[in-house]
Design a protein around this motif. Structure first.
Motif, PDB file in Angstrom:
ATOM      1  N   ASP A 375       0.949  -1.364  -0.276  1.00 52.09           N
ATOM      2  CA  ASP A 375       0.180   0.194  -0.116  1.00 52.09           C
ATOM      3  C   ASP A 375       0.871   1.250   0.017  1.00 52.09           C
ATOM      4  O   ASP A 375       1.691   1.762   0.670  1.00 52.09           O
ATOM      5  N   GLU A 383      -3.886   5.820   2.559  1.00 59.38           N
ATOM      6  CA  GLU A 383      -3.721   4.516   1.829  1.00 59.38           C
ATOM      7  C   GLU A 383      -3.918   5.741  -0.097  1.00 59.38           C
ATOM      8  O   GLU A 383      -5.568   5.760  -0.116  1.00 59.38           O
ATOM      9  N   GLY A 386      -3.560   0.998  -3.608  1.00 59.20           N
ATOM     10  CA  GLY A 386      -3.166  -0.614  -2.924  1.00 59.20           C
ATOM     11  C   GLY A 386      -2.482  -1.994  -4.467  1.00 59.20           C
ATOM     12  O   GLY A 386      -3.522  -1.587  -5.393  1.00 59.20           O
TER      13      GLY A 386
HETATM   14 MG    MG Z   1      -6.704  -1.011   0.407  1.00 54.12          MG
END
Ligand code: MG
Ligand code: 4AD
Length: 460
Positions: A375, A383, A386
């Motif tokens: 991530d 984040e 991902g």
């Molecule tokens: Mg994610």
């Protein structure tokens, strides 16, 4: 006569012949024999000043032009004696298209983002939202340019699917059955009678189909809307958001992290170079530290941090978090932001997450406890990307599917890709709205997408 955009005029080195401009009045003020109109046509942040004198035959009407009114101006370009602007227009003729009544909500004063959300149909007419949506457009183009120049193939993955890539069950169902009176089989809705002959939903990710194309075309990407019904009413989640998903054959996790880092750096640099005036607005009014943050993203190598080390940094920080941290815990935004914002003060890539918190398709590491996931987390957002190396080994994949309760029969086509010429491959997904938030400093996802869809809200 053809319309000239205000941006073209403002950037022009020398005066053009007579020009025709069309736009909306931002403000107007009168002096003795003149009316000064600040006109904007959406092509750029700046307005152009139009000077109308009392010799114009509809001068009395011109003096009624209110904020938001629409006009068509024929005039000549003159160097502007005023500061900040190279050119102004002396009107030869002004055609009034429509005079806006006084109840136009966007008067001169500044409005809150919350209020502007209630008038999402009008907010692109403000400086801030006009700038945000021009940046959104520029960065969409930059995404295509980046991958096109690297030789990637753009693939349109389906929006209606029968699968759940992330396995989180956050699906919006698509059906033509009468939900008040569905046909039944064993007292349950009979999806064989539904439009597709089985249950269908809006896609949460184009990845699985993207993988199939990467295993044929090498390097591909998707860029389109994705849908999640997670009921988290946060400033970072939307029910409909756009995701960019590159997928690369013959690519391992290290190379995947390299490409994610290069990609983000390219996009931020592109914004700095191509959105200067619009970005300045955000650096001035939204986040005073914006340009520093962006320069850091471009210039500093992203930290690479195994999940287990992230957990120990968080434990040793002595900071009280709302959610406990331990091996096996999913990192929350508060943890991610602590690492990127407070601890490292720059983007960080966390990798090798416990397999128990990640989807079935990620490649199991030799320790059999973690998967080759990564991530990318950035200050203020948490984040933004991902991704993972995918499980290319058929036996491991079928084992993981059984473990996570995914039907082999439903995903026969995905398994086929591991039967025929399976190779190491990796990819990632970048949340496009989170990118725009990062680049502009806007803190709520509802303000970077034209018409946000969030729990309990579907106006417009
Ligand atoms: Mg994610
Ligand atoms: O981490 P996610 O769930 O990963 C995937 O969907 C993978 N299939 C991607 C891949 O490997 N091809 O989502 C990817 C990104 C997140 O990092 C986040 O930026 C964004 O999508 N995202 C959201 N953005 C806005 N609203 C939501 N509800 C989001 N959920 C994820």
């Amino acid at each position: 006569m053809k319309r000239t955009r205000i941006k073209t005029i403002l950037l022009s080195e020398k005066a053009l012949d007579t020009v025709l401009i069309k736009g909306w009045v931002r403000t107007r003020r009168d002096s003795k024999a003149f009316s000064f109109i600040e006109l904007n046509d959406g092509s750029c942040l700046n307005n152009i000043q139009v000077i109308a004198d009392d010799l114009l035959k509809n001068y009395e009407q011109i003096k009624k032009l209110s904020t938001g009114s629409s006009v068509c101006v024929k005039g000549t370009m003159h160097e502007s004696p005023g500061k900040g602007q190279k050119w102004e227009i002396h009107a030869i003729k002004i055609k009034i298209i429509q005079i806006t009544p006084d109840d136009f909500p966007l008067q001169k004063k500044r409005h809150t983002d919350e209020f502007l959300r209630t008038i999402s149909h009008l907010r692109p007419r403000t400086n801030k939202y006009g700038a945000a949506f021009r940046i959104r457009s520029k960065l969409s183009f930059a995404i295509h340019k980046y991958f096109h120049d690297l030789g990637f193939t753009y693939v349109h993955t389906p929006i209606i699917t029968g699968s759940d890539c992330e396995g989180a069950g956050e699906l919006f169902q698509v059906t033509t059955l009468d939900i008040n009176n569905p046909p039944l089989s064993d007292e349950k809705s009979d999806y064989q009678k539904d439009f597709f002959g089985k249950q269908a939903n809006l896609t949460v990710s184009g990845q699985l189909e993207g993988e199939l194309f990467a295993l044929a075309l090498g390097d591909i990407y998707t860029f389109g809307p994705t849908f999640r019904s997670e009921n988290s009413n946060t400033s970072r989640h939307a029910a409909e958001f756009w995701m960019v998903e590159p997928e690369m054959a013959f690519c391992n996790l290290d190379e995947d992290m390299d490409s994610a880092e290069n990609f983000i750096k390219f996009l931020v640099e592109f914004a700095i170079k191509n959105c200067d005036q619009d970005l300045e607005l955000f650096a001035k009014f939204v986040d005073k530290n914006l340009m520093n943050t962006l320069e850091t993203i471009v210039s500093k190598k992203f930290i690479r941090l195994p999940y287990t080390e992230a957990v120990s940094i968080l434990k040793q920080s002595g900071k009280k978090f709302n959610y406990d941290v331990f091996f096996g815990a999913d990192l929350q935004t508060e943890h991610e932001r602590f690492l990127a914002e407070k601890h490292f003060k720059q983007p960080v890539i966390i990798y090798d997450y416990p397999k128990t918190i990640k989807p079935f398709y990620m490649r199991v590491n030799d320790d059999e406890k973690t998967v080759a996931a990564m991530d990318v987390i950035v200050p203020r957002i948490g984040e933004i990307i991902g991704g993972s190396q995918r499980e290319e080994r058929l036996e491991f994949l079928t084992h993981r599917m059984a473990e996570t309760g995914i039907s082999k029969d439903d995903y026969w086509w995905y398994l086929d890709s591991r039967r025929y010429g399976s190779v190491e491959h990796s990819g990632f997904g970048l949340g496009f709205e989170r990118l725009i938030m990062m680049v502009t400093g806007i803190t709520n996802i509802r303000d970077v997408i034209p018409f946000p869809r969030t729990p309990g809200s579907i106006e417009f």
